[in-house]
Design a protein around this motif. Structure first.
Motif, PDB file in Angstrom:
ATOM      1  N   SER A 164      20.441  42.689   7.967  1.00  0.00           N
ATOM      2  CA  SER A 164      19.767  43.817   8.610  1.00  0.00           C
ATOM      3  C   SER A 164      20.752  44.969   8.777  1.00  0.00           C
ATOM      4  N   TYR A 169      19.264  48.982   3.404  1.00  0.00           N
ATOM      5  CA  TYR A 169      18.262  49.783   2.680  1.00  0.00           C
ATOM      6  C   TYR A 169      18.929  50.869   1.847  1.00  0.00           C
ATOM      7  N   ILE A 185      14.630  42.069  -0.911  1.00  0.00           N
ATOM      8  CA  ILE A 185      15.408  42.259   0.320  1.00  0.00           C
ATOM      9  C   ILE A 185      14.845  41.264   1.325  1.00  0.00           C
ATOM     10  N   ASP A 187      14.892  40.763   5.099  1.00  0.00           N
ATOM     11  CA  ASP A 187      15.271  41.489   6.317  1.00  0.00           C
ATOM     12  C   ASP A 187      15.232  40.533   7.507  1.00  0.00           C
ATOM     13  N   SER A 189      15.959  41.504  10.652  1.00  0.00           N
ATOM     14  CA  SER A 189      15.834  42.255  11.926  1.00  0.00           C
ATOM     15  C   SER A 189      14.732  41.667  12.789  1.00  0.00           C
ATOM     16  N   MET A 228      10.005  43.112   0.002  1.00  0.00           N
ATOM     17  CA  MET A 228      10.774  43.181   1.255  1.00  0.00           C
ATOM     18  C   MET A 228      10.217  42.129   2.181  1.00  0.00           C
ATOM     19  N   ALA A 230      10.465  39.302   5.450  1.00  0.00           N
ATOM     20  CA  ALA A 230      11.126  39.035   6.724  1.00  0.00           C
ATOM     21  C   ALA A 230      11.563  37.580   6.703  1.00  0.00           C
ATOM     22  N   GLU A 265      25.105  42.427   8.079  1.00  0.00           N
ATOM     23  CA  GLU A 265      24.457  42.616   9.388  1.00  0.00           C
ATOM     24  C   GLU A 265      25.252  43.622  10.200  1.00  0.00           C
ATOM     25  N   TYR A 368      18.723  46.945  15.177  1.00  0.00           N
ATOM     26  CA  TYR A 368      19.451  46.068  14.261  1.00  0.00           C
ATOM     27  C   TYR A 368      20.430  45.164  14.979  1.00  0.00           C
TER      28      TYR A 368
END
Ligand code: FAD
Length: 485
Positions: A164, A169, A185, A187, A189, A228, A230, A265, A368
């Motif tokens: 994150s 990005y 990606i 992510d 976060s 993208m 999670a 991160e 983040y």
């Protein structure tokens, strides 16, 4: 070799990123004899690395790296035009409490005495220890960006970026533009950017442009159909090199086969020099990192030493310039070049520029917060890469009674390898804090030993201007016997 040892200087600035460049340029304008030392071959630091050469390229790389990157050229040009002296390829391996710097330059080492020092040594990527993070093919996302800026190198194999922070990005966007085969990606976060961004918009006066820039990168990635996802609980899988990344999403474990896994991160202050100096440090719970305590001018708890830019706390490249200028104004005042009144008057626009960045930075810190890189480590995960010590090894030692961080360092050898604790300090502290059921502020940080940068023993033995009658060759921090090597 013909390196000319610089015996003294009025103001030494360590680091040629935006903070150091801005500090050196302004200090020189104010009549200070300023010398900027930087380990890199050209000015720019992390964010504007190699910007002069890149902007002269005839290919598309300058366009891929974006307008913000190219904007760094003006800062570098102002520095080049200033009267500040520049010592590139000069790694500073020690700074003493009295302002004496150890310089390693083109294969030779020498000492230089400064009346005041501004450390502008910036940030480093937060170490991200997950199972498999030491496999070949697992790298930092910032490290790949460094290769792109320094040499125009772009991955040519399927690549996943996981973690994150705004940099994932930006790097994904830059790699996609440059034609890298970006697969996805992941992510990690806590909340999706888009929902948080709209909620925060009313509080981000002056920085909405920055937010929209991030949203444009995401829109461009979406338009190219880059998935993208999670995810949580990342694992890098493979035997002799990374073959896949797996993670939890929607309550089940998913797996993406890949050849290159880029982890990130966020970044944390580079505190090697300030911890070796025993400056006072504070645990920053918002940024989940140690930082040196500074006043409003960047002055540390040790008189001749100030710090500017991301080395003091992560505030970003835009804030690094006013922070560098504030440290330069204070240095010029303390060195007798300007009066306090002039210092304060000139500081006002710099403080206004910083205030404009403040809310945006707090928003980024909330959005983040590192989750993956601070979760409890599996016993088999390597905490110290240099000495190959696992979290399980550390837990055994803690259970045997080694409950002081620096004692744990001595007995496990964590932090005693090539990187001198840069990569494992926070991780070892975390394992200790978890095991003792306490916090990072309570367990503290490593007491770093000199040299803070690897220094061949030959250079030390042939130290150009050492006082051979004074022992030891490496000056010690006054009054602290444990600092002796
Ligand atoms: C890998 C990486 C990539 C990043 N990419 C971006 C980006 O693309 N866009 C963005 O907005 N932000 C980026 N950031 C964040 C960005 O670096 C900072 O916000 C900004 O550069 C801070 O400026 P600074 O002047 O404080 O430090 P920096 O720009 O980091 O400059 C510090 C300089 O000090 C030098 N140095 C450190 N220690 C020593 C020593 N002992 N002796 C001599 N020299 C030394 C370093 O080599 C470097 O040149 C990145 C951060 C990292 C770690």
């Amino acid at each position: 070799m013909t390196v000319k040892a610089r015996e003294t200087c009025e103001l030494a600035i360590v680091g040629g990123g935006p903070a150091g460049l801005a500090a050196a340029t302004l200090a020189a304008e104010l009549g200070v004899e300023a010398v900027l030392f930087d380990e890199q071959p050209t000015p720019g630091g992390q964010v504007y690395r190699n910007v002069e050469a890149t902007c002269r390229r005839q290919d598309d790389l300058p366009a891929f790296l974006g307008a913000d990157y190219r904007g760094g050229l003006a800062l570098v040009e102002r520095f080049r035009a200033s009267a500040a002296a520049y010592e590139p390829m000069s790694a500073i391996w020690q700074v003493t409490a009295g302002g004496k710097l150890g310089v390693s330059q083109r294969g030779e080492a020498y000492l230089t005495q400064a009346r005041r020092v501004i450390l502008a040594t910036g940030a480093m990527e937060r170490p991200f220890p997950i199972p498999g993070w030491t496999l070949p093919g697992v790298m930092g996302a910032g490290a790949v960006q460094t290769l792109m800026k320094a040499s125009g190198l772009v991955p040519d194999r399927p690549t996943v970026i996981a973690g994150s922070g705004p940099l994932i990005y930006l790097v994904a966007y830059q790699l996609m533009q440059a034609g890298a085969p970006l697969q996805a990606i992941v992510d990690t976060s806590a909340q999706p950017l888009i929902r948080s961004a709209f909620a925060a918009l009313p509080h981000l006066s002056g920085a909405a442009g920055e937010l929209f820039k991030g949203l444009t990168w995401i829109a461009a990635l979406k338009a190219k159909r880059i998935p993208m996802l999670a995810g949580r609980n990342l694992v890098a899988e493979g035997t002799s090199r990374v073959e896949a990344v797996s993670f939890e999403a929607d309550g089940r474990r998913q797996r993406l086969a890949t050849s290159l896994l880029l982890l990130h991160e966020g970044v944390i202050p580079n505190i090697q020099i300030t911890t070796s100096l025993r400056c006072r440090h504070e645990w920053d719970p918002a940024q989940m990192a140690w930082r040196p305590a500074t006043d409003e001018w960047g002055a540390t708890s040790l008189d001749p030493i100030a710090i500017a830019g991301d080395g003091a706390a992560i505030r970003g490249a835009k804030a690094a310039v006013p922070l560098g200028r504030l440290a330069a104004l204070d240095a010029a005042c303390r060195l007798g070049h300007i009066a306090e009144g002039e210092r304060d008057e000139r500081a006002a626009p710099e403080r206004a520029a910083l205030a404009r960045q403040h809310n945006f930075r707090s928003f980024l810190d909330r959005l983040y917060r590192p989750i993956e890189s601070v979760r409890p480590l599996d016993d088999a995960t390597i905490a110290c890469r240099c000495e190959e010590v696992t979290a399980g090894d550390l837990r055994e030692l803690i259970d045997d009674g080694f409950t002081d961080l620096n004692q744990l360092k001595s007995f496990s050898r964590c932090g005693m390898g090539q990187c001198q604790g840069r990569m494992c300090s926070n991780t070892v502290g975390r394992v200790l804090a978890e095991r003792l059921g306490t916090g990072m502020a309570e367990v503290g940080h490593y007491r770093l030993r000199l040299p803070v940068k690897p220094l061949p023993i030959e250079q030390l033995a042939l130290l150009k201007n050492a006082d051979r009658n004074s022992k030891p060759i490496l000056p010690v921090v006054a009054g602290d016997p444990s600092q002796r090597i």
